[in-house]
Design an enzyme around this catalytic site. Sequence first.
Site, mmCIF file in Angstrom:
data_model
loop_
_atom_site.group_PDB
_atom_site.id
_atom_site.type_symbol
_atom_site.label_atom_id
_atom_site.label_comp_id
_atom_site.label_asym_id
_atom_site.label_seq_id
_atom_site.Cartn_x
_atom_site.Cartn_y
_atom_site.Cartn_z
ATOM 1 N N ASP A 678 0.841 -1.197 0.000
ATOM 2 C CA ASP A 678 0.000 0.000 0.000
ATOM 3 C C ASP A 678 0.885 1.260 0.000
ATOM 4 O OD1 ASP A 678 -2.722 1.041 0.290
ATOM 5 O OD2 ASP A 678 -1.918 1.873 2.161
ATOM 6 N N LYS A 682 1.404 4.487 -2.841
ATOM 7 C CA LYS A 682 1.418 5.929 -2.535
ATOM 8 C C LYS A 682 2.708 6.572 -3.039
ATOM 9 C CE LYS A 682 -1.477 5.218 1.506
ATOM 10 N NZ LYS A 682 -1.466 4.938 2.937
#
Length: 815
Positions: A678, A682
């Site tokens: 994750d 980003k």
Amino acid sequence: MKVLKFGGTTVGSVQNVLTSLDILAEEAKTEKPVVVVSAMSGVTNLLASMADHAADGKDFSRYLKELEDRHLEIANGLIHAANRESVNARLQACFRELESLLHGISSLRELTAKTRDSVLSYGERCATFLFSEAAAQRFPKALFVDAAALIKTDSGFGHARVQTEVTDLLIRSFYSEHKDRLLLVTGFIASDQQGQTTTLGRGGSDYTAALIASALNSSEIQIWTDVNGMMTADPKMVKKAIPLTELSYIEAMELSYFGARVIYPPSMTPAFLKRIPIVIRNIQNPAFPGTAIRHDIRKSGSNIKGISSINDTSIINLQGSGMVGKAGYSGRLFSLLSREQINVILITQASSEHSITFAIHPADAPKAKKLIEQEFELELQAEKLEMPTIEQHLSVMAIVGENMKETPGIAGKLFHALGRNGINVRAIAQGSSEYNISVIISRQDLPKALNTVHDAFFIELKKTLHLFCLGTGNISSTLIRQLQEHHSFLQQHNGIQVKVVGITNTRHMVFDADGLPLDNWQEVLETEGEPADLEEFVQRMKRMNLPNCVLADNTASPAPIRFYEEVFRSNISIVTCNKIGNSSDYQQYRNFKDTAFQHGVDYYYETNVGAGLPIVRTLKDLMMSGDRVLRIEAILSGTISFIFNNFKGNASFHDVVKLAQEKGFTEPDPRDDLSGMDFMRKMLILARDAGYALEAKDVQIANILPPSCLQAASVPEFYAELKAAEDYFQALKDKAESSGKALRYIGTLDNGKASISLEMVDESHPFYTLSGSDNIISFTTDRYKERPMVVKGPGAGAEVTAAGVFADIVNVGAH
Ligand code: ADP
Ligand code: ASP
Ligand code: MG
């Protein structure tokens, strides 16, 4: 002396007639007015249908019956029992006269313009008669007057031209002969030299009032209708339209010429010449002052006064190389059209002189084309001209106002609003008077165009954003709650009104162009929703064709991503917290940005990185202002942040991970966070926004976990492996602490290279003091070189994420 004209809605209801009699009584206290009455709303159309049916030999009795019923019903409500029989008998005589006229048309199968005018005149005759009988019950001096005896025209049936001199004389002498009477005059109708009935054009009762006012040098013309005056747009099309206090004659003329039928354009001329104010008032709201059209209006703040439109027009395009530099083509063309009485609504000619485009009524288009082909036969044969083409199903929209004159930026604002909403402009005309800019657009775009342009010019009225929500989870629910809580603040401070017009989850979807209720939307979705279908949701969103639309993708699903480009192409902005779209392959990321840009809409995804923290926006502002990003360092995972902030002193890594899970900070399998995937997404988005065309594989991720933990078959086994590897983690921690440092899992973008690794930072590092589950990011740029710019704060949670989505939506509205 004033002239009062009561329109179709007034005479169509008992209550409105009674109100108008009160108005008359009030006026009569000072000076007896002259009254002009038009047909009940819809009756002129009804009569036209009857005539057409009769001419085709079809049965017209149904229409005739409707006409009779409407009048008799009003008569019953208005006329005292004692008079009713005689009034009804006279109405009946009128209907039978009309019926025999229609039978005549039917047996001849012929409907001339002359006979048609005779048929249409019954609307005004019946309504005015009825009105005068009702008036006579209160004012014994009331007198029914057929305007055919007063207003003289040529024999241009359907649209006869008034002979003003003789008309003035007739009106004056009639008035002076009947000075003691209250005159109630039929609107719309007149007669020619031979005494045959003519009409003044549709909507012409206003003109009758103006002609009488002019002949008698009246002090005012009052037009009583069903709206609060001349509005900024047709209130039937633009709900936010507001009444205007004042207008100049030219403004009123321009607005009405382009479709604001609340006043008939020719009415302006006699009033203008005699400087008689025209006041438009609402019969349903008689206390409201309405709109005054007059000389010497005060300067108003807004640049435009109103927007009007003609719903259905066609354009004819004439082009060819033969026209370039040759005088006379347009002269021939327009004299031809004028000779044939074809009204040209607007004209544009390219400065290259290669083409002339003009708009006309659709019914005139085939005839106009044929006439042009005949007139330019030689040029067509010689191929100096191409065959004229007709385009149909178009509308004209015009913005009007005297303040537009010499004010730059008005056209820019108009085209920006249209372009941003995907409304294609077919032709443009600006009168050299600069009182009006007209555009021709597709008919199906008209409601959207009117509303969006109205929003753009009348900003004090609050811009409406139409929001479609994907997903009904935590973020959407919180967002809708926040929208509801801040509804009035948004209107007051940002001038924005957000209407949620569509919501879907994986089970149901629901739409309402007027806005779904924000308090019980869940219930509405469950009880009234149709089965969910994402494809259909997108199509519906397009078909609703609303102005200023935003799609909020509050899901974490890959399903909506494939529709993004289509949504942008439909001129709908997207706001999303869904990272999947921006972190899949680079080309897709680029396509999203480029498509949004090409279609003039926004693509905001602040919450892709650090939830509501201003990270994406800050980076964008730095880039836009010409700064260069040298290095980014960031901790962008609340979960990992929590784990390393608590992994100190005597803590065991295993226990800290467990605690994080118990507190709900991790995914069901904590490895989904600890794997860094994750975080990687980003970093990838930031790197792309910083101008680097990276793919996921280009981000180097150093594993926090030893292979045994990663490979464990289940979550309990993972925890067992974690315990077994405790020595490994303790050694890392000891090493850090013994040198006064802290362990931090940091993403870095350095010179276009992105990586995520476990690092030891000392006290001087801004990440050393990070606490809880906060996110932090530091930007080192050309401008922020000595001391980097740092953004820090809570980077996860429904409340802050929804707030970030909210801010993005408001930003869309700010354009
Ligand atoms: P009447 O029968 O009283 O003459 P009309 O139907 O001719 O009434 O004109 C009133 C209507 O004009 C309104 O109901 C409204 O829908 C329409 N209209 C169109 N544009 C405007 C505008 N800019 N302001 C007010 N009314 C408008
Ligand atoms: N009754 C006529 C029409 O409908 C005239 C008017 O209403 O002013 O066009
Ligand atoms: Mg009218």
